[in-house]
Motif scaffolding. Sequence first.
Motif, short mmCIF file in Angstrom:
data_model
loop_
_atom_site.label_atom_id
_atom_site.label_comp_id
_atom_site.label_asym_id
_atom_site.label_seq_id
_atom_site.Cartn_x
_atom_site.Cartn_y
_atom_site.Cartn_z
N ILE A 14 0.84 -1.21 0.00
CA ILE A 14 0.00 0.00 0.00
C ILE A 14 0.87 1.25 0.00
O ILE A 14 0.61 2.21 -0.74
CB ILE A 14 -0.95 -0.01 1.21
CG1 ILE A 14 -2.04 -1.07 1.02
CG2 ILE A 14 -1.60 1.37 1.40
CD1 ILE A 14 -2.93 -1.27 2.22
N ARG A 15 1.91 1.25 0.82
CA ARG A 15 2.81 2.42 0.86
C ARG A 15 3.45 2.65 -0.50
O ARG A 15 3.56 3.79 -0.98
CB ARG A 15 3.88 2.23 1.93
CG ARG A 15 3.37 2.42 3.35
CD ARG A 15 4.53 2.59 4.32
NE ARG A 15 5.39 1.42 4.35
CZ ARG A 15 5.20 0.37 5.15
NH1 ARG A 15 4.17 0.35 5.98
NH2 ARG A 15 6.03 -0.66 5.12
N ALA A 18 0.75 3.71 -3.25
CA ALA A 18 0.10 4.99 -2.96
C ALA A 18 1.06 6.17 -3.10
O ALA A 18 0.62 7.33 -3.04
CB ALA A 18 -0.50 4.98 -1.56
N ARG A 20 3.09 9.14 -4.62
CA ARG A 20 2.82 9.99 -5.78
C ARG A 20 3.78 9.71 -6.92
O ARG A 20 3.45 9.89 -8.10
CB ARG A 20 2.91 11.46 -5.38
CG ARG A 20 1.81 11.90 -4.43
CD ARG A 20 1.75 13.40 -4.30
NE ARG A 20 0.67 13.83 -3.43
CZ ARG A 20 0.29 15.07 -3.28
NH1 ARG A 20 0.91 16.04 -3.94
NH2 ARG A 20 -0.71 15.37 -2.47
N ARG A 84 -9.85 6.62 2.55
CA ARG A 84 -8.39 6.57 2.36
C ARG A 84 -7.97 6.34 0.92
O ARG A 84 -6.79 6.44 0.58
CB ARG A 84 -7.79 5.46 3.23
CG ARG A 84 -7.84 5.69 4.72
CD ARG A 84 -7.26 4.49 5.46
NE ARG A 84 -5.88 4.25 5.07
CZ ARG A 84 -5.23 3.10 5.32
NH1 ARG A 84 -5.86 2.10 5.91
NH2 ARG A 84 -3.97 2.95 4.96
N LEU A 86 -8.35 3.43 -0.67
CA LEU A 86 -7.77 2.09 -0.80
C LEU A 86 -8.39 1.30 -1.94
O LEU A 86 -7.73 0.44 -2.53
CB LEU A 86 -7.92 1.31 0.50
CG LEU A 86 -6.98 1.73 1.64
CD1 LEU A 86 -7.14 0.79 2.83
CD2 LEU A 86 -5.53 1.73 1.18
N THR A 89 -6.37 2.19 -4.84
CA THR A 89 -5.04 1.57 -4.72
C THR A 89 -5.10 0.09 -5.03
O THR A 89 -4.24 -0.45 -5.74
CB THR A 89 -4.48 1.79 -3.31
OG1 THR A 89 -4.38 3.19 -3.04
CG2 THR A 89 -3.10 1.16 -3.17
#
Length: 204
Positions: A14-15, A18, A20, A84, A86, A89
């Motif tokens: 996820i990091r 996500a 940019r 969020r 997600l 994502t």
Amino acid sequence: MINVCRENLMDGAIRAFARRSFNPEAKLSVIFMDDFMQAEGSVDKGGPTRGFFRLLMIALRDSTLFTGPQNSKNLSLDSHALRRGLYRTYGVMIAVALVHGGVLPSCFSERLYQNLCSTPTSPPTLEEVADQDLQLKLKKISEAVDITAARAAIEEAAESLSLLGSLRHITTMEGRDQLVQAATSFYVEGRTEEALQHCSLQTC
């Protein structure tokens, strides 16, 4: 480059996705890290990337964003995850896994595949309602033998039906069936429409 720990793979993914600066069109290089954040192996020549995506699809399948049997998942509604971003994502993860790793999310139901690709679907059935309590309430309404019994079952389910926007007064058995179908359709597809749009923008 994506650095991930096997024990905490989803959080690391996820990091990475996500960020940019993340470019889903660029070639990926995945490095698995141990508990001490040391690289497990050598340079990624494709094997670690495919392994990463296989593990990622399993973690995605078991997440709170999906519900249902392991081989027939539908979207669930997680308002916190929606805020969020997600769902978007996860949609990117699925698209990148397919393009760069050749890995498919084989857990999706036929309905979810059709929803993601905006193809027509048949009306949802009561068996697709994952909330067992709601499913039982709707079954009781649908199996009522007359208007009196149907109205009593509707009254018992009034709070749930109200939340689904399906609570109404019925005068015929046809009205009963329409009420049950409206509640079923909204639970299975209507309430997850926004989440679906976030996913489908990335996956189809």
